[in-house]
Design a protein around this motif. Structure first.
Motif, PDB file in Angstrom:
ATOM      1  N   LEU A 170      13.956   1.383  -1.008  1.00 28.55           N
ATOM      2  CA  LEU A 170      13.490   0.009  -1.230  1.00 28.55           C
ATOM      3  C   LEU A 170      12.191  -0.251  -0.492  1.00 28.55           C
ATOM      4  CD1 LEU A 170      13.806  -2.893  -2.234  1.00 28.55           C
ATOM      5  CD2 LEU A 170      15.277  -3.334  -0.252  1.00 28.55           C
ATOM      6  N   GLY A 171      12.170   0.077   0.798  1.00 26.41           N
ATOM      7  CA  GLY A 171      10.980  -0.180   1.599  1.00 26.41           C
ATOM      8  C   GLY A 171       9.762   0.552   1.091  1.00 26.41           C
ATOM      9  N   GLN A 172       9.931   1.825   0.757  1.00 21.75           N
ATOM     10  CA  GLN A 172       8.801   2.622   0.302  1.00 21.75           C
ATOM     11  C   GLN A 172       8.337   2.229  -1.102  1.00 21.75           C
ATOM     12  OE1 GLN A 172       7.072   4.694   2.165  1.00 21.75           O
ATOM     13  NE2 GLN A 172       8.435   4.293   3.897  1.00 21.75           N
ATOM     14  N   THR A 173       9.245   1.677  -1.915  1.00 12.63           N
ATOM     15  CA  THR A 173       8.852   1.227  -3.255  1.00 12.63           C
ATOM     16  C   THR A 173       8.077  -0.080  -3.190  1.00 12.63           C
ATOM     17  OG1 THR A 173      10.816   2.291  -4.210  1.00 12.63           O
ATOM     18  CG2 THR A 173       9.693   0.659  -5.570  1.00 12.63           C
ATOM     19  N   ILE A 174       8.503  -0.983  -2.324  1.00 15.20           N
ATOM     20  CA  ILE A 174       7.811  -2.267  -2.183  1.00 15.20           C
ATOM     21  C   ILE A 174       6.458  -2.096  -1.502  1.00 15.20           C
ATOM     22  CG2 ILE A 174       7.919  -4.465  -0.929  1.00 15.20           C
ATOM     23  CD1 ILE A 174      10.784  -4.694  -1.688  1.00 15.20           C
ATOM     24  N   GLN A 175       6.329  -1.113  -0.654  1.00  9.94           N
ATOM     25  CA  GLN A 175       5.052  -0.854   0.017  1.00  9.94           C
ATOM     26  C   GLN A 175       4.117  -0.155  -0.958  1.00  9.94           C
ATOM     27  OE1 GLN A 175       5.240   0.149   4.169  1.00  9.94           O
ATOM     28  NE2 GLN A 175       3.657   1.712   3.933  1.00  9.94           N
ATOM     29  N   ARG A 176       3.273  -0.934  -1.605  1.00 12.03           N
ATOM     30  CA  ARG A 176       2.431  -0.438  -2.690  1.00 12.03           C
ATOM     31  C   ARG A 176       1.127   0.157  -2.141  1.00 12.03           C
ATOM     32  NH1 ARG A 176       5.451   0.859  -5.893  1.00 12.03           N
ATOM     33  NH2 ARG A 176       3.747   1.070  -7.382  1.00 12.03           N
ATOM     34  N   SER A 177       0.708   1.251  -2.750  1.00 10.08           N
ATOM     35  CA  SER A 177      -0.535   1.903  -2.319  1.00 10.08           C
ATOM     36  C   SER A 177      -1.716   1.544  -3.213  1.00 10.08           C
ATOM     37  CB  SER A 177      -0.355   3.423  -2.320  1.00 10.08           C
ATOM     38  OG  SER A 177      -0.018   3.894  -3.623  1.00 10.08           O
TER      39      SER A 177
END
Length: 357
Positions: free
Chosen positions: A162-169
């Motif tokens: 969840l965290g890594q998906t919401i953290q957009r690059s």
């Protein structure tokens, strides 16, 4: 777009409903039900509104003409609390600083919602991108063709994903449109023939969490919060519990606007109030504690129901809730939500109340 100079954060979430609606009707003086759905005639279309078949319900919710209408609604409490949660994340340049630490800002979210039958997906406020915008669910971190995470996942794995998906690059469009993105995500779930169709379950509540430092930037049909409510009511025959929660630059918050908040979130605030959602402060500094508050509020879903409209005239037309003709009490009113002091037992409940015409 400007870059951020200090860390900001905040999330808060309203009490959500997990109950399926049944048999909601307006009752006139003669006892005849009155159709309440808005017409979709003559609705304007955004230049980025790619048409999807079978999406009526674009009519603006009628403005009250005065007077009171008596309402009756039945709903079913299920033993399993089903929640579909859509994160709509601002990935524009103005959110670059926040995005660098977005994963840590959601710490403990999954742990606190453990025990609910949840599904989570993510999209962005970008109205145009065919990959991560226009209501497309973004691929979960570490995958290329998986768009939905659910409560069967290991908690530690789920929290990381969840965290890594919401953290957009990526850097998305500067035209942030969270309401439009929500509408398009629902349209796509209804029309899709692939795995994304599984996101919106007919018997689950839908909770949207928009995280943005700017307000909805367009004024077309699908950018209207009232139209979004009308559309959801139409598509799910008034059986879909829906709350819209805004993590925004709150109108009138001069400290935020003089700091990191870019534009006041009037449209998001209005939709949150209409659906009983919580309005969070995107400029708050204590992010982690508010993330925990979100998850804890989700866990209160078994103590709430969502009415088809906000009740009015409570003195002359008090809200009456019954199960098997026996009164059920100990609840408070929050927007369209009735929040019960105790968890409701599974079964069918009836509620009588009044709404503005």
């Amino acid at each position: 777009m400007r870059l951020k100079t200090r860390q900001i954060s905040a999330l808060t979430l309203a009490t959500l409903l997990i109950f399926g609606f049944q048999n909601c009707a307006k009752v006139g003086t003669n006892g005849i039900n009155v159709e309440s759905l808005a017409s979709s005639a003559n609705a304007d279309v955004s230049p980025v509104d790619t048409a999807i078949p079978g999406t009526p319900g674009d009519g603006e919710v009628p403005v009250s003409s005065g007077g009171i209408e008596k309402m009756k609604q039945s709903f079913t409490v299920n033993s399993t609390q089903k929640i579909d949660i859509l994160f709509v994340v601002d990935n524009s340049g103005s959110m670059e600083y926040e995005q660098q630490s977005m994963a840590s800002r959601l710490n403990d979210f999954i742990q606190i919602v453990a025990g609910l039958d949840w599904r989570i997906s993510v999209t962005t406020t970008d109205p145009k991108s065919s990959v991560y915008g226009d209501g497309n669910l973004v691929a979960l971190h570490g995958s290329t063709n998986t768009f939905i995470m659910d409560s069967s996942m290991d908690q530690i794995t789920a929290q990381n994903v969840l965290g890594q998906t919401i953290q957009r690059s990526e850097t998305g469009s500067a035209s942030e449109q969270g309401i439009y993105a929500t509408r398009r995500a629902i349209e796509r779930s209804i029309a899709s023939t692939d795995v994304r169709k599984q996101f919106i379950r007919p018997d689950a509540a839908l909770a949207v969490i928009v995280i943005s430092d700017e307000d909805e930037s367009a004024y077309n049909t699908k950018n209207s919060g009232k139209n979004l409510i009308s559309y959801i009511d139409y598509q799910f025959s008034n059986r879909k519990a829906f709350t819209f929660n805004s993590i925004i630059s709150r109108p009138g918050d001069t400290n935020c606007l003089n700091g990191e908040g870019k534009t006041e979130g009037y449209k998001y605030q209005e939709l949150s109030k209409l659906t009983g959602g919580i309005i969070g402060d995107v400029c708050a500094t204590d992010y982690s504690s508010q993330v925990k508050a979100i998850a804890k509020e989700i866990n209160k879903t078994a103590k709430a129901i969502t009415l088809s409209c906000a009740p009015v005239d409570l003195v002359n037309s008090p809200i009456v809730v019954t199960q098997n003709n026996q009164p059920v009490a100990n609840f408070t009113v929050s927007g369209r939500n009735l929040v019960f002091a105790d968890e409701l037992a599974p079964g069918t409940y009836d509620v009588s109340f009044a709404c503005a015409k």
